[in-house]
Design an enzyme around this catalytic site. Structure first.
Site, PDB file in Angstrom:
ATOM      1  N   ARG A 154      -6.229   0.091  -0.029  1.00  0.00           N
ATOM      2  CA  ARG A 154      -7.096   0.619   1.020  1.00  0.00           C
ATOM      3  C   ARG A 154      -7.391   2.112   0.805  1.00  0.00           C
ATOM      4  O   ARG A 154      -7.858   2.468  -0.248  1.00  0.00           O
ATOM      5  CB  ARG A 154      -6.442   0.373   2.381  1.00  0.00           C
ATOM      6  CG  ARG A 154      -7.449  -0.040   3.420  1.00  0.00           C
ATOM      7  CD  ARG A 154      -6.776  -0.568   4.638  1.00  0.00           C
ATOM      8  NE  ARG A 154      -6.934  -2.004   4.723  1.00  0.00           N
ATOM      9  CZ  ARG A 154      -6.125  -2.805   5.365  1.00  0.00           C
ATOM     10  NH1 ARG A 154      -5.060  -2.332   5.968  1.00  0.00           N
ATOM     11  NH2 ARG A 154      -6.373  -4.082   5.419  1.00  0.00           N
TER      12      ARG A 154
ATOM     13  N   MET B 188      -5.668  -2.725  -5.210  1.00  0.00           N
ATOM     14  CA  MET B 188      -5.650  -2.634  -3.733  1.00  0.00           C
ATOM     15  C   MET B 188      -5.038  -1.312  -3.258  1.00  0.00           C
ATOM     16  O   MET B 188      -4.638  -0.475  -4.052  1.00  0.00           O
ATOM     17  CB  MET B 188      -4.857  -3.803  -3.147  1.00  0.00           C
ATOM     18  CG  MET B 188      -5.627  -5.106  -3.071  1.00  0.00           C
ATOM     19  SD  MET B 188      -4.600  -6.340  -2.240  1.00  0.00           S
ATOM     20  CE  MET B 188      -5.773  -7.675  -2.071  1.00  0.00           C
TER      21      MET B 188
ATOM     22  N   ASP C 143       0.812  -1.229   0.000  1.00  0.00           N
ATOM     23  CA  ASP C 143       0.000   0.000   0.000  1.00  0.00           C
ATOM     24  C   ASP C 143       0.844   1.277   0.000  1.00  0.00           C
ATOM     25  O   ASP C 143       0.352   2.348  -0.328  1.00  0.00           O
ATOM     26  CB  ASP C 143      -0.919   0.032   1.233  1.00  0.00           C
ATOM     27  CG  ASP C 143      -1.907  -1.125   1.250  1.00  0.00           C
ATOM     28  OD1 ASP C 143      -1.997  -1.832   0.233  1.00  0.00           O
ATOM     29  OD2 ASP C 143      -2.568  -1.328   2.281  1.00  0.00           O
TER      30      ASP C 143
ATOM     31  N   ARG D 119       0.095  -8.616  -5.089  1.00  0.00           N
ATOM     32  CA  ARG D 119       1.057  -8.651  -3.984  1.00  0.00           C
ATOM     33  C   ARG D 119       1.853  -9.958  -3.939  1.00  0.00           C
ATOM     34  O   ARG D 119       2.715 -10.125  -3.087  1.00  0.00           O
ATOM     35  CB  ARG D 119       0.359  -8.377  -2.651  1.00  0.00           C
ATOM     36  CG  ARG D 119      -0.588  -9.444  -2.191  1.00  0.00           C
ATOM     37  CD  ARG D 119      -1.234  -9.059  -0.865  1.00  0.00           C
ATOM     38  NE  ARG D 119      -2.032 -10.154  -0.370  1.00  0.00           N
ATOM     39  CZ  ARG D 119      -3.070 -10.023   0.428  1.00  0.00           C
ATOM     40  NH1 ARG D 119      -3.453  -8.829   0.823  1.00  0.00           N
ATOM     41  NH2 ARG D 119      -3.724 -11.070   0.854  1.00  0.00           N
TER      42      ARG D 119
HETATM   43  O1  F6P Z   1      -2.673  -4.123   3.650  1.00  0.00           O
HETATM   44  C1  F6P Z   1      -2.383  -4.599   2.392  1.00  0.00           C
HETATM   45  C2  F6P Z   1      -3.612  -5.006   1.646  1.00  0.00           C
HETATM   46  O2  F6P Z   1      -3.123  -5.646   0.540  1.00  0.00           O
HETATM   47  C3  F6P Z   1      -4.594  -3.885   1.282  1.00  0.00           C
HETATM   48  O3  F6P Z   1      -4.240  -3.212   0.120  1.00  0.00           O
HETATM   49  C4  F6P Z   1      -5.874  -4.659   1.114  1.00  0.00           C
HETATM   50  O4  F6P Z   1      -7.011  -3.849   1.324  1.00  0.00           O
HETATM   51  C5  F6P Z   1      -5.744  -5.694   2.160  1.00  0.00           C
HETATM   52  O5  F6P Z   1      -4.379  -5.942   2.341  1.00  0.00           O
HETATM   53  C6  F6P Z   1      -6.436  -6.981   1.826  1.00  0.00           C
HETATM   54  O6  F6P Z   1      -6.190  -7.870   2.835  1.00  0.00           O
HETATM   55  P1  F6P Z   1      -6.774  -9.326   2.930  1.00  0.00           P
HETATM   56  O7  F6P Z   1      -6.065 -10.152   1.898  1.00  0.00           O
HETATM   57  O8  F6P Z   1      -6.476  -9.761   4.331  1.00  0.00           O
HETATM   58  O9  F6P Z   1      -8.234  -9.226   2.632  1.00  0.00           O
END
Ligand code: F6P
Length: 413
Positions: free
Chosen positions: A191, A189, A143, A303
């Site tokens: 957030r 992604m 992020d 990611r």
């Molecule tokens: O914090 C990193 C992140 O990749 C955010 O961009 C995203 O909203 C979140 O994790 C998603 O997390 P999870 O895979 O736990 O739903």
């Protein structure tokens, strides 16, 4: 150094989080740590008594090289929020009893905002109670929303994937849009921060027009204006590609994804799972304009795409891990490693240490000046900031054509 070190990984993984782990292990070995322990699934697993002696698992230079190319958290991750110290000292006593038993001198935690909250609380508790352990954080998040540091390990690789995959999606859409209009919405992604979504602009070059519109969460989103923009673009071209952040919100502060089929999931830190923005917008455009639409969520691919990781990012992640060990061994406590950009041309970056209290729970957003006035694209400064971070590759080590990963085999010992 006479004692042992323990390392954990926490929060959403990245393509290079294991490179930081490799940096921690290598530096701790070089500095003569008695034992190098790894918490399984971060502080949450540690509280359940789950940890390993990493010297049983990461042994050769080849292991280190494969680890650097392995995405996701080798040790397992968690999203676990420690209570405030005054709320529950028992849990802290449990952690420190285990650290004392293992003769741990240094505690290294690789993670993002929420994980730095863990470093803050543990280092505060150690000081209050006079425990000798040192706590240092290694930044990690795709992020890129951590304060003070120029950027975070993990961001450059995710940005490289997003720029590349967006370019491929655009090419696919242009190739097909002949007798019918196609609107493609890509959800990215990040957030509440638009650092990752802005990386879609990297697709633009002499061989690609780039996305037509880019929407970051830092600017409020107006569905009517968006529909009109797409409609106007379709008067001039057959394919329209839009990059949207999962976290875009309407003027009244509601996430756009909540307007569709909201799944309602919220994690331990109170973060809502943001998903469905692209689908909602694609359905809206289809209903309003009647054209073919496609919603694409890059989701976890962005990611975990270690096959396309940035070598610059891998090297910086490794250096940040090593710097954390050095800092903790030299007595730093309650600190996070930061990356400092020393120069842009040639790009040079170094590490430093910074007070974690000024970093944890702060969200660094994209500066307003780096977003165009109508809120539909990023500026040239944004591109200049990001470009050095995505440079070079580290070729995967394939076995029968598929990249090899280092996995923690708990039956091995
Ligand atoms: O914090 C990193 C992140 O990749 C955010 O961009 C995203 O909203 C979140 O994790 C998603 O997390 P999870 O895979 O736990 O739903």
């Amino acid at each position: 150094m006479e004692g042992s070190i323990i390392v954990g990984q926490s929060g959403g993984p990245t393509a290079v989080i294991n490179s930081s782990l490799a940096g921690v292990v290598k530096t701790a070995k070089d500095r003569g740590a008695k034992k190098i322990y790894g918490m399984l699934h971060g502080i949450q697993g540690f509280l359940d008594g789950k940890y390993v002696d990493l010297s049983d698992y990461i042994q050769t230079e080849l292991d280190v090289e494969i680890l650097k190319r392995t995405p996701s958290a080798y040790l397992g991750s968690c999203r676990y929020k420690l209570p405030e110290i005054h709320e529950n000292t028992e849990i802290y006593e449990q952690i420190f009893a285990l650290l004392e038993k293992l003769d741990v001198e240094c505690f290294i935690y690789i993670g993002g905002n929420d994980s730095m909250d863990t470093i803050r609380k543990l280092s505060d508790y150690a000081i209050i109670k006079g425990y000798p352990q040192k706590f240092v954080g290694v930044p990690k998040t795709i992020d890129n929303d951590l304060a003070i540091t120029d950027h975070t390990p993990g961001y450059g690789s995710a940005a490289k994937y997003i720029g590349t995959a967006t370019k491929e999606v655009i090419r696919d859409a242009i190739g097909l849009a002949y007798d019918k209009d196609i609107v493609t919405i890509i959800e990215i992604m990040g957030r509440n921060a638009g650092w990752l979504t802005g990386a879609a602009a990297l697709a633009k070059g002499e061989d690609c027009p780039g996305p037509d519109l880019i929407y970051l969460p830092e600017a409020s989103f107006d569905i009517q204006k968006f529909t009109k923009k797409v409609k106007d673009l379709l008067k001039k071209q057959k394919s329209v590609v839009v990059a949207v952040s999962e976290g875009i919100k309407t003027k009244d502060g509601k996430y756009v994804c909540e307007l569709g089929n909201d799944n309602g999931y919220v994690d331990a830190f109170g973060h809502k799972q943001l998903t469905g923005t692209a689908t909602f917008l694609a359905n809206t455009i289809q209903a309003e304009l009647g054209c073919k639409t496609r919603a694409i969520e890059f989701s976890t691919l962005q990611r975990s795409a270690a096959h396309l990781a940035s070598r610059t990012d891998i090297n910086e992640a490794f250096a940040a891990g090593g710097a954390a060990v050095k800092a903790a061994f030299e007595g730093d406590n309650g600190k996070m490693i930061i990356l400092k950009r020393v120069s842009d041309d040639p790009y040079q970056c170094t590490t430093d240490v910074y007070d974690v209290h000024k970093i944890s729970n702060v969200e660094k957003l994209v500066p307003k000046e780096w977003i165009t006035q109508d809120g539909t694209y990023v500026s040239d400064e944004f591109i200049s900031y990001i470009e050095p971070l995505i440079q070079a590759e580290l070729i995967p080590l394939p076995v029968e054509g598929i990249p090899r990963h280092l996995v923690l085999d708990l039956t091995k010992k």
